[in-house]
Design a protein around this motif. Structure first.
Motif, PDB file in Angstrom:
ATOM      1  N   TYR A   1       0.759  -1.290   0.338  1.00  0.00           N
ATOM      2  CA  TYR A   1       0.198  -0.283  -0.652  1.00  0.00           C
ATOM      3  C   TYR A   1       0.621   1.414  -0.063  1.00  0.00           C
ATOM      4  N   GLY A   2       1.896   1.438   1.054  1.00  0.00           N
ATOM      5  CA  GLY A   2       2.810   2.234   0.439  1.00  0.00           C
ATOM      6  C   GLY A   2       3.582   2.713  -0.741  1.00  0.00           C
ATOM      7  N   ALA A   3       3.895   1.620  -1.470  1.00  0.00           N
ATOM      8  CA  ALA A   3       4.217   1.566  -2.688  1.00  0.00           C
ATOM      9  C   ALA A   3       3.274   2.449  -3.173  1.00  0.00           C
ATOM     10  N   LEU A   4       2.086   2.925  -3.406  1.00  0.00           N
ATOM     11  CA  LEU A   4       0.906   3.279  -4.287  1.00  0.00           C
ATOM     12  C   LEU A   4       0.367   4.708  -3.091  1.00  0.00           C
ATOM     13  N   SER A   5       0.865   4.806  -2.195  1.00  0.00           N
ATOM     14  CA  SER A   5       0.591   5.908  -0.976  1.00  0.00           C
ATOM     15  C   SER A   5      -0.302   7.344  -2.530  1.00  0.00           C
ATOM     16  N   HIS A   6       1.035   7.301  -2.947  1.00  0.00           N
ATOM     17  CA  HIS A   6       0.969   8.475  -3.346  1.00  0.00           C
ATOM     18  C   HIS A   6       0.505   8.299  -5.231  1.00  0.00           C
ATOM     19  N   ALA A   7      -0.390   7.437  -5.701  1.00  0.00           N
ATOM     20  CA  ALA A   7      -1.060   7.412  -6.456  1.00  0.00           C
ATOM     21  C   ALA A   7      -2.850   7.310  -6.677  1.00  0.00           C
ATOM     22  N   GLN A   8      -3.000   7.558  -5.058  1.00  0.00           N
ATOM     23  CA  GLN A   8      -4.186   8.511  -4.921  1.00  0.00           C
ATOM     24  C   GLN A   8      -4.737   9.124  -4.269  1.00  0.00           C
ATOM     25  N   ASP A   9      -6.031   9.712  -4.402  1.00  0.00           N
ATOM     26  CA  ASP A   9      -5.676  10.992  -4.023  1.00  0.00           C
ATOM     27  C   ASP A   9      -7.352  10.812  -2.224  1.00  0.00           C
ATOM     28  N   THR A  10      -6.586  10.449  -1.850  1.00  0.00           N
ATOM     29  CA  THR A  10      -6.989  10.436  -0.220  1.00  0.00           C
ATOM     30  C   THR A  10      -7.216  11.456   0.182  1.00  0.00           C
ATOM     31  N   SER A  11      -7.631  12.250   0.427  1.00  0.00           N
ATOM     32  CA  SER A  11      -8.164  13.806   1.304  1.00  0.00           C
ATOM     33  C   SER A  11      -9.560  13.689   1.483  1.00  0.00           C
ATOM     34  N   LYS A  12      -9.511  14.626   2.462  1.00  0.00           N
ATOM     35  CA  LYS A  12     -10.852  14.281   2.916  1.00  0.00           C
ATOM     36  C   LYS A  12     -11.905  15.712   3.562  1.00  0.00           C
ATOM     37  N   ALA A  13     -12.321  16.241   3.027  1.00  0.00           N
ATOM     38  CA  ALA A  13     -13.014  17.737   2.929  1.00  0.00           C
ATOM     39  C   ALA A  13     -13.614  17.283   4.521  1.00  0.00           C
ATOM     40  N   TYR A  14     -13.395  18.850   5.216  1.00  0.00           N
ATOM     41  CA  TYR A  14     -14.054  19.141   6.175  1.00  0.00           C
ATOM     42  C   TYR A  14     -14.801  20.335   6.231  1.00  0.00           C
ATOM     43  N   LYS A  15     -15.895  20.114   6.661  1.00  0.00           N
ATOM     44  CA  LYS A  15     -16.321  21.159   7.171  1.00  0.00           C
ATOM     45  C   LYS A  15     -17.327  21.939   8.436  1.00  0.00           C
ATOM     46  N   ASN A  16     -17.190  22.560   8.881  1.00  0.00           N
ATOM     47  CA  ASN A  16     -17.261  23.449   9.612  1.00  0.00           C
ATOM     48  C   ASN A  16     -16.439  22.215  10.867  1.00  0.00           C
ATOM     49  N   GLU A  17     -15.686  21.543  10.506  1.00  0.00           N
ATOM     50  CA  GLU A  17     -14.685  20.689  11.811  1.00  0.00           C
ATOM     51  C   GLU A  17     -14.353  21.698  12.662  1.00  0.00           C
ATOM     52  N   VAL A  18     -14.056  23.183  12.485  1.00  0.00           N
ATOM     53  CA  VAL A  18     -13.041  23.577  13.733  1.00  0.00           C
ATOM     54  C   VAL A  18     -13.844  24.744  13.453  1.00  0.00           C
ATOM     55  N   ALA A  19     -14.011  24.854  14.882  1.00  0.00           N
ATOM     56  CA  ALA A  19     -15.028  26.284  15.384  1.00  0.00           C
ATOM     57  C   ALA A  19     -14.425  26.899  14.712  1.00  0.00           C
ATOM     58  N   GLY A  20     -14.799  28.486  14.639  1.00  0.00           N
ATOM     59  CA  GLY A  20     -14.162  29.644  14.646  1.00  0.00           C
ATOM     60  C   GLY A  20     -12.932  29.647  13.446  1.00  0.00           C
ATOM     61  N   SER A  21     -13.445  28.737  12.367  1.00  0.00           N
ATOM     62  CA  SER A  21     -11.861  28.492  10.917  1.00  0.00           C
ATOM     63  C   SER A  21     -12.165  28.023   9.674  1.00  0.00           C
ATOM     64  N   TYR A  22     -11.430  27.943   9.334  1.00  0.00           N
ATOM     65  CA  TYR A  22     -11.932  27.780   7.735  1.00  0.00           C
ATOM     66  C   TYR A  22     -12.459  26.016   7.513  1.00  0.00           C
ATOM     67  N   ASN A  23     -13.176  26.167   6.685  1.00  0.00           N
ATOM     68  CA  ASN A  23     -13.340  24.961   5.857  1.00  0.00           C
ATOM     69  C   ASN A  23     -12.279  23.937   4.726  1.00  0.00           C
ATOM     70  N   PHE A  24     -11.719  22.617   5.147  1.00  0.00           N
ATOM     71  CA  PHE A  24     -10.786  22.111   4.760  1.00  0.00           C
ATOM     72  C   PHE A  24     -10.610  20.883   3.382  1.00  0.00           C
ATOM     73  N   TRP A  25      -9.241  20.508   3.296  1.00  0.00           N
ATOM     74  CA  TRP A  25      -8.856  19.650   2.734  1.00  0.00           C
ATOM     75  C   TRP A  25      -8.225  18.841   3.369  1.00  0.00           C
ATOM     76  N   PHE A  26      -8.428  17.249   3.947  1.00  0.00           N
ATOM     77  CA  PHE A  26      -7.008  17.137   4.845  1.00  0.00           C
ATOM     78  C   PHE A  26      -6.119  15.900   4.370  1.00  0.00           C
ATOM     79  N   TYR A  27      -5.707  15.913   3.892  1.00  0.00           N
ATOM     80  CA  TYR A  27      -4.980  14.180   3.077  1.00  0.00           C
ATOM     81  C   TYR A  27      -4.414  14.153   3.905  1.00  0.00           C
ATOM     82  N   ARG A  28      -4.258  12.174   3.862  1.00  0.00           N
ATOM     83  CA  ARG A  28      -3.480  11.443   4.061  1.00  0.00           C
ATOM     84  C   ARG A  28      -2.347  10.509   3.244  1.00  0.00           C
ATOM     85  N   PRO A  29      -1.218   9.802   3.663  1.00  0.00           N
ATOM     86  CA  PRO A  29      -0.842   9.286   2.142  1.00  0.00           C
ATOM     87  C   PRO A  29      -2.292   7.975   2.756  1.00  0.00           C
ATOM     88  N   SER A  30      -1.945   7.230   1.298  1.00  0.00           N
ATOM     89  CA  SER A  30      -2.770   5.911   1.792  1.00  0.00           C
ATOM     90  C   SER A  30      -2.706   4.961   2.089  1.00  0.00           C
TER      91      SER A  30
END
Length: 277
Positions: free
Chosen positions: A13-42
């Motif tokens: 899986y590590g060999a393929l970790s950068h071939a996938q878009d494993t980012s996740k969208a977060y809306k209204n997750e952190v009060a008083g801040s921005y909506n955001f994407w968070f990417y984690r290596p697959s």
């Protein structure tokens, strides 16, 4: 045997970790801040899935760098998909290997607020294996302003920053003298004049210590061309070569980005997305 197979699977899986878009969208997750994407290596995402299936432990937890990407004005708004139009997450999709977490917030409009960005950093540190000694920030145009503002506000939290064709809105930028900072700006920029970066550089030099500053002032380069820097391997190699644990926090001067490198970069990773900020 089961433990061995679990480790083998994780390596695959590590060999393929950068071939996938494993980012996740977060809306209204952190009060008083921005909506955001968070990417984690697959490899990490898949290891987590295996763990939930009851596979015995055998894959070590790895603390990873955190890269913050601050976009320009054209990506502001409330449509998170716009944030992926250019930048590090787009570079991953095009084959660039960036082994880190990526935090990509969306600014609804106006200047980036350093305190709001820091709230997202703290959220990431609470929820994932972030290496707090290796937090980085990169941004362009409005995001270049945001990068310098954020780094100037939190120089003891950011290992290195790179600001492209931006400037600063905070009154005190002297914090930039305390950390490795690379500023890039083209002299033919009609959207954000090069004088905006000149002003920041002058303020850093007035502190009497600009030893951690790199200023690449590119003759004849317009506003859009520096966007190619997001797709260069040396961009991330330079950032990740710094750590808060470095004694004296010296800047790494073993890398360069020139107009010629930006021109030849097309041959490396293909045509880049249009940048119209």
């Amino acid at each position: 045997m089961i433990r061995f197979m679990a480790i083998v699977l994780c390596v695959l899986y590590g060999a393929l970790s950068h071939a996938q878009d494993t980012s996740k969208a977060y809306k209204n997750e952190v009060a008083g801040s921005y909506n955001f994407w968070f990417y984690r290596p697959s490899d990490e995402v898949e290891a987590e899935k295996l763990s939930k299936k009851g596979v015995p432990e055998g894959y070590p937890e790895e603390h990873r760098p955190l890269l913050i990407f601050l976009h320009g004005a054209s990506l502001c708004g409330h449509d998170l998909q716009k944030v992926k139009r250019y930048g590090p997450i787009e570079a991953l999709k095009r084959g660039r290997i960036i082994d880190c977490y990526i935090l990509a917030p969306q600014n609804p409009g106006g200047s980036w607020q350093p305190s709001k960005v820091m709230k997202l950093v703290e959220w990431a540190e609470q929820h994932f294996n972030v290496d707090s000694n290796r937090i980085y920030c990169i941004g362009m145009s409005l995001g270049g302003y945001g990068t310098m503002d954020f780094c100037a506000t939190y120089p003891d939290r950011v290992a290195a920053g790179m600001a492209l064709c931006g400037g600063a809105t905070v009154k005190d930028v002297t914090g930039l003298a305390r950390m490795p900072m690379w500023i890039v700006h083209g002299t033919a920029d009609r959207a954000v004049p090069v004088s905006a970066s000149d002003k920041v550089v002058e303020a850093v030099r007035k502190t009497g210590d600009d030893s951690r500053l790199i200023y690449t002032r590119m003759p004849g380069i317009d506003h859009g061309r520096p966007a190619r820097i997001f797709y260069l391997p040396q961009t991330y190699d330079w950032l990740f070569s710094h750590s808060l644990e470095d004694e004296g926090r010296p800047v790494n001067r073993d890398f360069e980005i020139t107009p010629q490198i930006l021109q030849s970069a097309y041959q490396d990773i293909g045509k880049y997305p249009e940048y119209d900020d």
